[in-house]
Design a protein around this motif. Structure first.
Motif, PDB file in Angstrom:
ATOM      1  N   ARG A 175       0.973  -1.252   0.163  1.00  0.00           N
ATOM      2  CA  ARG A 175      -0.002  -0.058   0.024  1.00  0.00           C
ATOM      3  C   ARG A 175       0.806   1.248   0.026  1.00  0.00           C
ATOM      4  O   ARG A 175       1.111   1.815   1.067  1.00  0.00           O
ATOM      5  N   PRO A 176       1.456   1.582  -1.227  1.00  0.00           N
ATOM      6  CA  PRO A 176       2.046   2.962  -1.249  1.00  0.00           C
ATOM      7  C   PRO A 176       1.425   4.037  -0.808  1.00  0.00           C
ATOM      8  O   PRO A 176       0.002   4.092  -0.805  1.00  0.00           O
ATOM      9  N   GLY A 177       2.046   5.217  -0.262  1.00  0.00           N
ATOM     10  CA  GLY A 177       1.462   6.468   0.227  1.00  0.00           C
ATOM     11  C   GLY A 177       2.055   6.936   1.489  1.00  0.00           C
ATOM     12  O   GLY A 177       3.387   6.525   1.686  1.00  0.00           O
ATOM     13  N   GLN A 178       1.674   8.147   1.937  1.00  0.00           N
ATOM     14  CA  GLN A 178       2.008   8.789   3.152  1.00  0.00           C
ATOM     15  C   GLN A 178       1.420   8.327   4.283  1.00  0.00           C
ATOM     16  O   GLN A 178       0.309   8.008   4.382  1.00  0.00           O
ATOM     17  N   TYR A 179       2.343   8.167   5.299  1.00  0.00           N
ATOM     18  CA  TYR A 179       1.934   7.399   6.549  1.00  0.00           C
ATOM     19  C   TYR A 179       2.445   8.541   7.550  1.00  0.00           C
ATOM     20  O   TYR A 179       3.556   9.132   7.569  1.00  0.00           O
ATOM     21  N   PHE A 180       1.697   8.606   8.813  1.00  0.00           N
ATOM     22  CA  PHE A 180       2.120   9.392   9.887  1.00  0.00           C
ATOM     23  C   PHE A 180       2.318   8.139  11.142  1.00  0.00           C
ATOM     24  O   PHE A 180       1.495   7.398  11.352  1.00  0.00           O
ATOM     25  N   LEU A 181       3.652   8.084  11.512  1.00  0.00           N
ATOM     26  CA  LEU A 181       4.231   6.957  12.349  1.00  0.00           C
ATOM     27  C   LEU A 181       4.689   7.713  13.715  1.00  0.00           C
ATOM     28  O   LEU A 181       5.049   8.642  13.651  1.00  0.00           O
ATOM     29  N   ASP A 182       4.589   6.802  14.505  1.00  0.00           N
ATOM     30  CA  ASP A 182       5.120   7.227  16.224  1.00  0.00           C
ATOM     31  C   ASP A 182       6.840   7.256  16.059  1.00  0.00           C
ATOM     32  O   ASP A 182       7.512   6.500  15.001  1.00  0.00           O
ATOM     33  N   PRO A 183       7.434   8.293  16.414  1.00  0.00           N
ATOM     34  CA  PRO A 183       8.774   8.639  16.242  1.00  0.00           C
ATOM     35  C   PRO A 183       9.613   7.216  16.783  1.00  0.00           C
ATOM     36  O   PRO A 183      10.736   7.160  16.324  1.00  0.00           O
ATOM     37  N   THR A 184       9.090   6.186  17.494  1.00  0.00           N
ATOM     38  CA  THR A 184       9.762   5.087  17.845  1.00  0.00           C
ATOM     39  C   THR A 184       9.816   4.083  16.723  1.00  0.00           C
ATOM     40  O   THR A 184      10.701   2.804  16.912  1.00  0.00           O
ATOM     41  N   ALA A 185       8.892   4.248  15.553  1.00  0.00           N
ATOM     42  CA  ALA A 185       8.896   3.165  14.589  1.00  0.00           C
ATOM     43  C   ALA A 185      10.011   3.195  14.009  1.00  0.00           C
ATOM     44  O   ALA A 185      10.731   4.351  13.625  1.00  0.00           O
ATOM     45  N   THR A 186      10.646   1.868  13.535  1.00  0.00           N
ATOM     46  CA  THR A 186      11.613   1.683  12.574  1.00  0.00           C
ATOM     47  C   THR A 186      11.298   1.721  11.073  1.00  0.00           C
ATOM     48  O   THR A 186      10.135   1.777  10.623  1.00  0.00           O
ATOM     49  N   ILE A 187      12.413   1.651  10.321  1.00  0.00           N
ATOM     50  CA  ILE A 187      12.138   1.321   8.782  1.00  0.00           C
ATOM     51  C   ILE A 187      11.440   0.145   8.440  1.00  0.00           C
ATOM     52  O   ILE A 187      10.450   0.222   7.587  1.00  0.00           O
ATOM     53  N   ILE A 188      11.838  -0.818   9.217  1.00  0.00           N
ATOM     54  CA  ILE A 188      11.078  -2.088   9.054  1.00  0.00           C
ATOM     55  C   ILE A 188       9.655  -1.871   9.408  1.00  0.00           C
ATOM     56  O   ILE A 188       8.519  -2.234   8.712  1.00  0.00           O
ATOM     57  N   ASP A 189       9.109  -1.234  10.548  1.00  0.00           N
ATOM     58  CA  ASP A 189       7.912  -0.886  10.921  1.00  0.00           C
ATOM     59  C   ASP A 189       7.159  -0.100   9.919  1.00  0.00           C
ATOM     60  O   ASP A 189       5.893  -0.674   9.743  1.00  0.00           O
ATOM     61  N   ALA A 190       7.769   0.943   9.241  1.00  0.00           N
ATOM     62  CA  ALA A 190       7.085   1.767   8.381  1.00  0.00           C
ATOM     63  C   ALA A 190       6.761   0.839   7.071  1.00  0.00           C
ATOM     64  O   ALA A 190       5.696   0.856   6.402  1.00  0.00           O
ATOM     65  N   LEU A 191       7.562   0.016   6.525  1.00  0.00           N
ATOM     66  CA  LEU A 191       7.403  -0.995   5.570  1.00  0.00           C
ATOM     67  C   LEU A 191       6.263  -1.780   5.589  1.00  0.00           C
ATOM     68  O   LEU A 191       5.496  -2.005   4.972  1.00  0.00           O
ATOM     69  N   SER A 192       6.173  -2.155   6.969  1.00  0.00           N
ATOM     70  CA  SER A 192       5.052  -3.225   7.224  1.00  0.00           C
ATOM     71  C   SER A 192       4.009  -2.615   7.484  1.00  0.00           C
ATOM     72  O   SER A 192       2.645  -3.131   6.857  1.00  0.00           O
ATOM     73  N   GLU A 193       3.771  -1.187   7.729  1.00  0.00           N
ATOM     74  CA  GLU A 193       2.607  -0.502   7.828  1.00  0.00           C
ATOM     75  C   GLU A 193       2.146  -0.337   6.507  1.00  0.00           C
ATOM     76  O   GLU A 193       0.802  -0.153   6.008  1.00  0.00           O
ATOM     77  N   ALA A 194       2.969  -0.197   5.485  1.00  0.00           N
ATOM     78  CA  ALA A 194       2.479  -0.156   3.823  1.00  0.00           C
ATOM     79  C   ALA A 194       2.404  -1.380   3.270  1.00  0.00           C
ATOM     80  O   ALA A 194       2.257  -1.611   2.059  1.00  0.00           O
ATOM     81  N   GLY A 195       1.986  -2.413   4.115  1.00  0.00           N
ATOM     82  CA  GLY A 195       1.726  -3.753   3.439  1.00  0.00           C
ATOM     83  C   GLY A 195       3.110  -4.470   3.015  1.00  0.00           C
ATOM     84  O   GLY A 195       2.977  -5.900   2.810  1.00  0.00           O
ATOM     85  N   GLY A 196       4.267  -4.198   3.396  1.00  0.00           N
ATOM     86  CA  GLY A 196       5.472  -5.085   3.310  1.00  0.00           C
ATOM     87  C   GLY A 196       6.080  -4.874   1.847  1.00  0.00           C
ATOM     88  O   GLY A 196       5.081  -4.494   0.775  1.00  0.00           O
ATOM     89  N   ALA A 197       7.408  -5.125   1.642  1.00  0.00           N
ATOM     90  CA  ALA A 197       7.638  -5.248   0.331  1.00  0.00           C
ATOM     91  C   ALA A 197       7.092  -6.465  -0.436  1.00  0.00           C
ATOM     92  O   ALA A 197       6.935  -7.342   0.103  1.00  0.00           O
TER      93      ALA A 197
END
Length: 221
Positions: free
Chosen positions: A112-134
């Motif tokens: 799910r490509p797009g713009q996300y608002f994430l907690d400052p503790t999130a990691t790069i991997i967390d961000a990718l998971s939020e977007a549905g993963g690679a």
């Protein structure tokens, strides 16, 4: 430098070192989202103030009663202290809760490509998971686009890192890397190859033939 970080030959893109102890904190930037709740000393919630707001281009956020507050450059605690001072003019010993979410853009071969608002503790991997993963590295169908998980681009403050997030090769530094406000994470598609095209073609042929055989068997009964 991060392991598995490689210099791109085109434009000599720069690499970025891992976060140092001094950089573990974060700074709010324009485009980030803040959610503010204000309570009186007696525990009554100030409903006019609550809710999420986006920092404008100047790094300001507008709040009822106190007007425009410059939040860019502050972290969550810094913004909370600033708002306590502002609202102390209206309420005796106000209690202020602040939640900050950093803006991250994720593009390319993800669910799910797009713009996300994430907690400052999130990691790069967390961000990718939020977007549905690679996406998978294999083309499961003729329409699927396999991702190049070994060359994920992280654009940060005008500099580009290449991260290897393959499960069997990822390093602890990459696993622990936190997001920063304004990060752009791009998962590229793999370059097309003759062998992959051949495998995709023959896989489609086998699937088609299997379907025809199954239909013939059903009709002959």
């Amino acid at each position: 430098m991060l392991p598995n970080v490689r210099l791109l030959p085109v434009l000599a893109l720069l690499t970025v070192s891992p976060l140092t102890a001094q950089e573990v904190g974060y700074a709010i930037r324009p485009g980030d989202r803040v959610t503010v709740d204000v309570y009186t000393a007696g525990g009554q919630r100030v409903a006019f103030v609550e809710g999420p707001r986006i920092l404008d281009r100047a790094g300001d956020v507008y709040l009822p009663f106190v007007g425009s507050v410059h939040a860019a450059g502050l972290d969550e605690n810094g913004l909370r202290e600033a708002l306590i001072q502002r609202y102390s003019s209206f309420y005796d010993q106000p209690v202020v809760n602040v939640k900050v979410e950093l803006r991250v853009n994720i593009t390319g071969s993800v669910g799910r490509p797009g713009q996300y608002f994430l907690d400052p503790t999130a990691t790069i991997i967390d961000a990718l998971s939020e977007a549905g993963g690679a996406s998978s590295e294999l083309a499961l169908t003729s329409l699927s686009v396999p991702a190049d998980q070994a060359h994920v681009r992280l654009v940060r403050d005008g500099k580009t890192m290449i991260l290897n997030i393959r499960a069997d090769e990822i390093t602890q530094d990459v696993i622990d890397m936190r997001i920063r406000s304004g990060d752009w994470i791009h998962v590229p598609a793999q370059e097309r190859s003759h062998w992959r095209d051949e495998l995709t073609f023959w896989g489609s042929v086998v699937s088609f033939v299997s379907g025809v055989v199954t239909l013939i068997v059903v009709l002959s009964r």
